[in-house]
Design an enzyme around this catalytic site. Structure first.
Site, PDB file in Angstrom:
ATOM      1  N   ASP A 139       0.818  -1.220   0.000  1.00 37.86           N
ATOM      2  CA  ASP A 139       0.000   0.000   0.000  1.00 37.86           C
ATOM      3  C   ASP A 139       0.848   1.264   0.000  1.00 37.86           C
ATOM      4  O   ASP A 139       2.032   1.250   0.363  1.00 37.86           O
ATOM      5  CB  ASP A 139      -0.956   0.003   1.194  1.00 37.86           C
ATOM      6  CG  ASP A 139      -0.231   0.029   2.534  1.00 37.86           C
ATOM      7  OD1 ASP A 139       0.758  -0.719   2.684  1.00 37.86           O
ATOM      8  OD2 ASP A 139      -0.646   0.795   3.418  1.00 37.86           O
ATOM      9  N   GLU A 148      -0.048  -1.275   5.559  1.00 40.57           N
ATOM     10  CA  GLU A 148       1.053  -0.945   6.459  1.00 40.57           C
ATOM     11  C   GLU A 148       0.980   0.511   6.886  1.00 40.57           C
ATOM     12  O   GLU A 148       1.236   0.861   8.042  1.00 40.57           O
ATOM     13  CB  GLU A 148       2.390  -1.233   5.759  1.00 40.57           C
ATOM     14  CG  GLU A 148       3.616  -1.138   6.662  1.00 40.57           C
ATOM     15  CD  GLU A 148       4.227   0.252   6.752  1.00 40.57           C
ATOM     16  OE1 GLU A 148       5.136   0.434   7.590  1.00 40.57           O
ATOM     17  OE2 GLU A 148       3.808   1.161   6.004  1.00 40.57           O
TER      18      GLU A 148
END
Length: 371
Positions: free
Chosen positions: A77, A139
């Protein structure tokens, strides 16, 4: 051992794929295909809860020789603005975003380096131990993917590729973090007719914040109030206000002590003003502190030397998936990738650093196969 053009082209391809936190599905599907094509067994866990964001991508390559089971990890991400990224390779060898977006070297540089190293392993078939690869989701929104990682994922040594700095720098120490949320309750009144009948929750919160030690508390501890919201109209004495803050420290006891101080200041200030504070604390992640003598640190340093890089052991003020993996009992370092100015529209990475990062991963695999 590293094909520079292939690595560069793959990195440029990856950063063009939108994958802001919670929307990693397209990238995850592509990575599952790439890993399967390389002969790894690939699964996706339930970290995404069936949402568009998908789950963590987990792949495994059986070992050809005995040795420590290795785990390599990077996150899929990105933060915003992370849509429609168009990377540009400058004449100076630096990759930058062409528009007003991030570059997404955080953390697609790590992904690209891991994939390139795996291609070398598959093509050259060196003696290597078992390798597990984990590409995590979310994350950037609290290490959520790593926290939800399937419990069956185990390894002897872990390497997260997600630190700023030049390849060769190895993060061996990182903080734990508390998240503090609070609501201060006052009493509403008309601001022009009878303000003396009200208790201004924003004012109470402001007094409390002014009394808090914030910023750099000591060389190992930081604290911040980052969100404050409240009030309904300018002619109403606000009866509640919401706060969010954090405390981080490389020493868990120091973190807990400073968090308790902030909570006490909020509660006592509110009580003294005739208001009330409801405070909650959540430990987001534990810290880690690895000794230089530990195998994961020694291998990272020796691999850097073999690549002609200067190994430097360092500490971080932020958390990463390495915090979660260490807490799960997998000794894990966080390797610097060369990315700079992350989370800004000035983010960049040098092609040479991207190549060195991939070389470093291949050297770690090679060394572990001889351990």
């Amino acid at each position: 051992m590293v094909n520079r053009e292939r690595l560069l082209n793959e990195f440029l391809e990856l950063v063009r794929i939108d994958s802001v936190s919670g929307q990693e599905r397209w990238l995850g599907e592509l990575l599952k295909g790439r890993l399967a094509d390389l002969g790894l067994s690939v699964t996706e866990d339930g970290a995404g809860g069936g949402r568009e964001g998908a789950g963590n991508v987990i792949a495994h390559l059986p070992g050809r020789v005995a040795g420590p089971h290795l785990l390599f990890c990077a996150h899929m991400d990105t933060v915003e603005p992370g849509r429609g990224i168009e990377p540009v390779v400058g004449a100076d060898g630096i990759i930058r975003p062409a528009g007003k977006t991030i570059l997404a070297a955080d953390d697609k540089a790590g992904i690209a380096a891991i994939l390139e190293a795996l291609r070398w392993v598959v093509a050259e078939k060196p003696g290597h131990p078992a390798i597990t690869v984990v590409f995590t989701v979310c994350e950037e929104t609290g290490l959520l993917g790593a926290k939800a990682l399937d419990a069956s994922v185990r390894a002897d040594l872990g390497f997260v590729l997600d630190a700023t700095g030049r390849p060769g720098e190895v993060v061996v120490r990182a903080p734990s973090q508390d998240k503090i949320t609070a609501t201060v309750y006052g009493r509403a009144a008309h601001a022009g007719v009878n303000p003396e009948d009200g208790v201004n929750a924003i004012y109470v919160a402001a007094r409390a914040i002014a009394a808090m030690p914030l910023g750099r508390i000591d060389p190992e501890t930081t604290a911040n109030i980052g969100i404050i919201s409240g009030g309904k109209a300018v002619n109403i004495v606000p009866d509640n206000v919401y706060l969010e803050g954090e405390v981080r420290s490389l020493k868990s006891a120091r973190r807990a002590e400073h968090t308790a101080l902030i909570c006490r200041i909020l509660e006592e200030t509110a009580r003294g003003a005739g208001a009330r504070a409801e405070v909650q604390v959540e430990l987001l992640y534990e810290g880690f502190d690895l000794r230089e003598s530990e195998p994961v640190v020694r291998i990272a340093q020796e691999a850097a030397r073999r690549c002609g890089l200067q190994p430097v052991l360092t500490q971080s003020g932020g958390g990463s998936d390495a915090n979660i993996l260490n807490a799960r009992g997998i000794p894990t370092v966080n390797l610097a990738t060369g990315m700079e100015k992350v989370h800004t529209t000035e983010e960049q990475i040098a092609v040479a650093d991207l190549v060195d990062l991939a070389r470093l991963v291949t050297a770690i695999i090679s060394l572990a196969g001889k351990a």
